[in-house]
Design an enzyme around this catalytic site. Structure first.
Site, PDB file in Angstrom:
ATOM      1  NE  ARG A 146      -3.755  -2.553   0.325  1.00 37.93           N
ATOM      2  CZ  ARG A 146      -4.561  -3.116  -1.005  1.00 37.93           C
ATOM      3  NH1 ARG A 146      -4.447  -2.229  -2.094  1.00 37.93           N
ATOM      4  NH2 ARG A 146      -5.141  -4.058  -0.440  1.00 37.93           N
TER       5      ARG A 146
ATOM      6  CE  LYS B  76      -9.340  -3.329  -1.055  1.00 31.26           C
ATOM      7  NZ  LYS B  76      -9.424  -4.009  -2.267  1.00 31.26           N
TER       8      LYS B  76
END
Length: 653
Positions: A588, A624
């Site tokens: 991420r 996320k």
């Protein structure tokens, strides 16, 4: 008177002759003194001949035993090496298709046998790294993603997570083998495979759809048995692919093309528990499966304007659907054995003949003649034995040379296989799998407390890649990506980055980890320093490539630090990887990062400052599955990274 005178003359002649011979005593050949002397001479000759024969027999049998022992030892060594070679090749072929493995092995052997030509090739202006990529048409690509994996990874330990993935993906491997599909890679919780590779399969679309339905059924059974709320989202597309391996280290068979990208979006635009297919795939199903409208464009903007369908599982009850009308040993060894047997038989036959001659009636009546016969026979036998000894020595020499040549060839192939395996799996992992009969769902894993994980991607390559006739349907674009990845791999050979381990490449993303050699945490954070310096060196290397290729590519890098579990899942097709929350966050950090920047989490930024690098606060970033995280950029000076660039000379690309 005349006759009286004649008799007197004859008498005087006889007496004169007798007087001359009076001093000489004639001895008959069969007299006792002559017989005894000749018998002793024959006995001595007989003893000498037998002594020579016994000595020759002893030496011959000794040499024969030594020769047989060498053959047995070599046969045992050859059998062991053949078994090891077979095991290494089977492990290699479980990771790479045969034609790729053969091409890689051929080039490694040619480089080892002729290093000068390799140096000459490096000096040429058009010096590209070897590209092992082929184009295949009419194949079907399946992407499958586990829905709910991020939440699952946050609520369970890495060991539990990998155990679940191992059982699940091991089951998927069995389904793929049963349905004629080739698993390509496992990317975290994503499983993708292709049908129609490496050999064409007419039913490739049906195979992928059948596999997708079986995968949904398998994960449904797992959900009911364990109570874990996970599901499977499957996307299938039919088209063309470029397949092969890129880079210099940690080869993994992969596929690239716009059709592969579309299959990935078919998965992301699908529904949990359903198989989402394109119109191209439906045309190859020949009406075997019933489908309904998929409406993939409403879930993935890249699918807008494209007709998609959801396959109805025939095993499950459903409402009436809307149908669509789219329809050995060297030969000289055996010769040598015959020589020895013939030699022993001849020696025994010679002794028997001598024994018969010695006892033949009347043969001792003339010992002098017998001595001559004995000497003649001995001379002939010596010539025959000398000739056979010469042949035996020649056979042993040829066998020894044959053994040495074959031994060298086996050692060369063993080293080549070992080198190829080290470029596919880490050495300790390859050693674990070679020679072991491991079930498909057996787990090999190792936990590490402190590992620094890096994802470095080239986002601009997606725009750079295009499939036109000028670049051979994307092959030349892939060749350029191969140059980038290969140059990155060359940095790993520097002693400064010995603690950095390449994990894999995902498209144009380079994944590596540092700290996999230490089970416990290194409080000096030397592995963090190595990873940051490696990331800076990658950025400098890409700048060097841009200078000579007139491009402007930039790296986007994300780094995170924490505990991980490393290992192999799906032992029939082993693929080394690392899992854990730290890996997900590092990914991420890359996907939410900025070009030409190294983004790290707040905890990792403290370690980066500890090893002497400054950081700049970026702020809150929505990640996320994690919510908002505070992230930092590592302060980099590209001039520090240039010292890590190989000095072999710039290449014109």
């Amino acid at each position: 008177h005349f006759y009286a005178a004649k008799r007197n003359y004859q008498l005087e002649s006889v007496m004169t002759t007798y007087e001359k011979l009076d001093g000489f005593k004639y001895k008959h050949p069969l007299s006792s003194d002559c017989f005894f002397s000749q018998l002793v001479a024959n006995a001595v000759l007989f003893a000498c001949v037998n002594a020579v024969g016994v000595f020759h027999l002893y030496r011959t049998e000794k040499d024969l035993r030594i020769s047989n022992q060498k053959r047995e030892e070599f046969s045992a060594i050859r059998s062991q090496k053949e078994i090891k070679k077979y095991q290494q090749e089977q492990l290699l072929l479980s990771v790479l298709p045969r034609y790729i493995a053969v091409e890689l092995k051929t080039e490694v052997i040619s480089r080892l046998s002729n290093p000068k030509s390799d140096d000459e090739n490096k000096s040429t202006s058009n010096n590209f790294h070897s590209l092992y990529v082929r184009q295949h048409r009419d194949v079907s690509i399946l992407y499958a993603d586990i829905v709910g994996f991020t939440k699952l990874a946050s609520t369970c330990t890495p060991e539990e997570l990998v155990a679940v993935l191992n059982k699940l993906f091991g089951r998927f491997d069995e389904i793929a083998k049963r349905n004629g599909c080739l698993r390509i890679k496992i990317l975290g919780d994503c499983y993708y495979c292709v049908s129609g590779l490496p050999d064409p399969i007419p039913t490739h679309a049906k195979n992928c759809v059948k596999m997708g339905l079986d995968m949904c059924t398998a994960i449904s059974n797992l959900r009911e048995a364990t109570g874990v709320q996970i599901n499977m989202r499957v996307g299938v597309h039919t088209g063309n692919v470029l397949c092969g391996v890129i880079g210099l280290q940690k080869w993994q068979y992969d596929v690239w093309s716009d059709d592969v990208t579309l299959a990935n979006h078919m998965e992301s635009g699908g529904l949990p528990g359903r198989v989402h297919i394109t119109e191209e795939t439906l045309q190859h199903l020949d009406g075997v499966y019933e489908v309904e409208d998929g409406d993939g464009g409403s879930r993935d903007h890249l699918l807008k304007g494209r007709k998609t369908y959801l396959v109805i599982d025939p095993k499950k009850p459903h409402r009436p659907p809307r149908r669509h009308g789219l329809v050995g040993v060297c030969p000289s060894m055996r010769h040598g054995s015959g020589i020895y047997i013939k030699q022993i038989s001849l020696h025994g036959s010679t002794n028997n003949n001598m024994h018969g001659i010695f006892h033949r009636p009347g043969v001792l009546k003339d010992p002098q003649i017998m001595s001559g016969i004995w000497l003649s026979i001995f001379y002939i036998v010596c010539i025959i034995l000398a000739r056979q000894d010469e042949l035996s020595c020649r056979v042993d020499f040829l066998l020894e040379r044959c053994f040495k040549t074959e031994r060298d060839e086996m050692e060369t192939m063993e080293n080549v296989n070992k080198l190829l395996l080290q470029n596919v799996l880490p050495l300790h992992v390859a050693s674990f799998f070679v020679g072991k009969n491991i079930n498909n769902q057996d787990l090999y894993s190792q936990s590490y407390d402190c590992v620094c994980v890096m994802f470095a991607s080239v986002p601009q390559f997606k725009e750079f890649y295009n499939e036109t006739s000028e670049n051979k349907d994307g092959l030349e674009c892939l060749r350029f990506l191969n140059e980038i990845i290969s140059d990155f791999d060359e940095l790993l050979s520097k002693p400064k980055f010995s603690s950095v381990e390449k994990i894999k490449t995902i498209g144009s993303t380079y994944m590596a980890a540092a700290g996999l050699t230490q089970l416990k945490c290194d409080m000096s954070y030397s592995h963090v320093r190595s990873m940051v310096e490696f990331a800076i060196a990658l950025m400098a290397k890409l700048e060097n490539i841009n200078t000579h290729s007139f491009n402007s590519f930039k790296l986007r890098i994300g780094i995170n630090h924490g505990p991980v579990i490393a290992g192999v899942i799906g032992a029939h097709k082993p693929q080394y990887d690392i899992w854990g929350n730290s890996v997900n966050v590092a990914s991420r950090m890359d996907s939410t990062g900025v070009l030409d920047k190294i983004q790290v989490t707040e905890e990792t930024s403290q370690m980066v400052q500890t090893v002497g690098y400054g950081v700049t606060l970026r702020g809150k970033v929505n990640v996320k599955g994690k919510g908002e995280l505070t992230t930092y950029f590592v302060n980099t000076d590209h001039t520090t990274g240039w010292s890590y660039v190989l000095t072999a000379g710039a290449r014109e690309i």
